[in-house]
Design an enzyme around this catalytic site. Structure first.
Site, PDB file in Angstrom:
ATOM      1  N   LEU A  69      40.138  13.049 100.201  1.00  0.00           N
ATOM      2  CA  LEU A  69      38.714  13.379 100.205  1.00  0.00           C
ATOM      3  C   LEU A  69      38.571  14.809  99.704  1.00  0.00           C
ATOM      4  O   LEU A  69      39.454  15.645  99.931  1.00  0.00           O
ATOM      5  CB  LEU A  69      38.125  13.291 101.620  1.00  0.00           C
ATOM      6  CG  LEU A  69      37.919  11.911 102.242  1.00  0.00           C
ATOM      7  CD1 LEU A  69      37.387  12.072 103.665  1.00  0.00           C
ATOM      8  CD2 LEU A  69      36.975  11.056 101.423  1.00  0.00           C
ATOM      9  N   ASP A  70      37.450  15.110  99.055  1.00  0.00           N
ATOM     10  CA  ASP A  70      37.168  16.476  98.638  1.00  0.00           C
ATOM     11  C   ASP A  70      37.175  17.406  99.842  1.00  0.00           C
ATOM     12  O   ASP A  70      36.848  17.003 100.966  1.00  0.00           O
ATOM     13  CB  ASP A  70      35.799  16.574  97.961  1.00  0.00           C
ATOM     14  CG  ASP A  70      35.750  15.906  96.599  1.00  0.00           C
ATOM     15  OD1 ASP A  70      36.810  15.638  96.033  1.00  0.00           O
ATOM     16  OD2 ASP A  70      34.625  15.665  96.107  1.00  0.00           O
ATOM     17  N   ARG A  71      37.474  18.666  99.601  1.00  0.00           N
ATOM     18  CA  ARG A  71      37.533  19.665 100.665  1.00  0.00           C
ATOM     19  C   ARG A  71      36.261  19.683 101.506  1.00  0.00           C
ATOM     20  O   ARG A  71      36.303  19.742 102.736  1.00  0.00           O
ATOM     21  CB  ARG A  71      37.753  21.052 100.046  1.00  0.00           C
ATOM     22  CG  ARG A  71      37.950  22.142 101.079  1.00  0.00           C
ATOM     23  CD  ARG A  71      37.895  23.521 100.457  1.00  0.00           C
ATOM     24  NE  ARG A  71      36.513  23.995 100.371  1.00  0.00           N
ATOM     25  CZ  ARG A  71      36.185  25.269 100.124  1.00  0.00           C
ATOM     26  NH1 ARG A  71      37.131  26.155  99.877  1.00  0.00           N
ATOM     27  NH2 ARG A  71      34.928  25.643 100.078  1.00  0.00           N
TER      28      ARG A  71
END
Length: 222
Positions: A69-71
């Site tokens: 997942l994106d940060r």
């Protein structure tokens, strides 16, 4: 959907502290709720070494990555605890046998109750890691969406990606004319929000070893 190593040139990496909530654990799988602001995997350089994977390795040395997942996205992530489970989960992600469900808050009031966005995406090389729509060279990218509620001039949305391109939901919402609130790359005035309002809420998949249908969810924090 891959990690953002940086949310922008002026945003330092300051990951949250505290325990990682475990949603499900068995002999083959570990499912957790990733906090917003924490990288899924290490970035480049020692200052980006702290990440979800490294924290989980402290309690589960055998843990294996299956997706990211994106940060700045929070929510549910599956990790494997055996090579066999990792191999099968990787294949399931590849052939789209794992159904993902996200919740987002977006700018403005979305008029239609539901829809599908089908816009091909490719990295914007001069501005990477940003992505953009490119009908000639972009990779197929499809998102189903459903309006959940209007909230003070914004809209709560359920997003169901059929593909898993980098920044797919973020770019697709912007192209719809309703960028995700707090998105440091694709929205206006992201600093007005405490975080990016995107959360991976649910997953539905067959257990890679037992075949049992799994329906797992992480509570929406906004």
């Amino acid at each position: 959907m891959h990690d953002d190593v940086s949310a922008g040139p002026s945003t330092p990496y300051d990951p949250p502290t505290g325990p990682i909530p475990v949603i499900h654990e068995d002999a083959d799988l570990l499912v957790v709720d990733k906090p917003q602001g924490l990288l899924s995997v290490p970035g480049r350089g020692p200052h980006l070494a702290d990440c979800l994977l490294s924290r989980l390795e402290e309690g589960w040395p055998e843990v294996l990555l299956c997706h990211r997942l994106d940060r700045d996205t929070s929510g549910i992530m599956i990790f494997a605890l055996t090579k066999a489970a990792q191999r099968k989960l990787g294949r399931m992600f590849e052939v789209k046998r794992i159904r993902k469900r996200y919740v987002a808050r977006v700018a403005g009031e979305v008029a239609e109750p539901e829809g599908v966005i089908d816009l091909p995406l490719i990295v914007d090389w001069p501005n990477r890691p940003l992505q953009h729509v490119n009908h000639e060279r972009g990779k197929p990218s499809v998102t189903e969406w459903r309006r959940l509620a209007h909230e003070d001039g914004t809209t709560r949305m359920q997003l169901m990606p059929r593909t898993g391109r980098s920044h797919q939901l973020r770019v697709h919402m912007r192209e719809l004319g309703h960028p995700i609130l707090g998105d440091p790359f694709y929205s206006e005035r992201p600093e007005e929000w405490s975080r990016m309002m995107l959360h991976a809420e649910g997953l539905k998949f067959e257990h890679p070893i037992t075949g049992k249908v799994m329906r797992l969810a992480a509570p929406v924090p906004f």
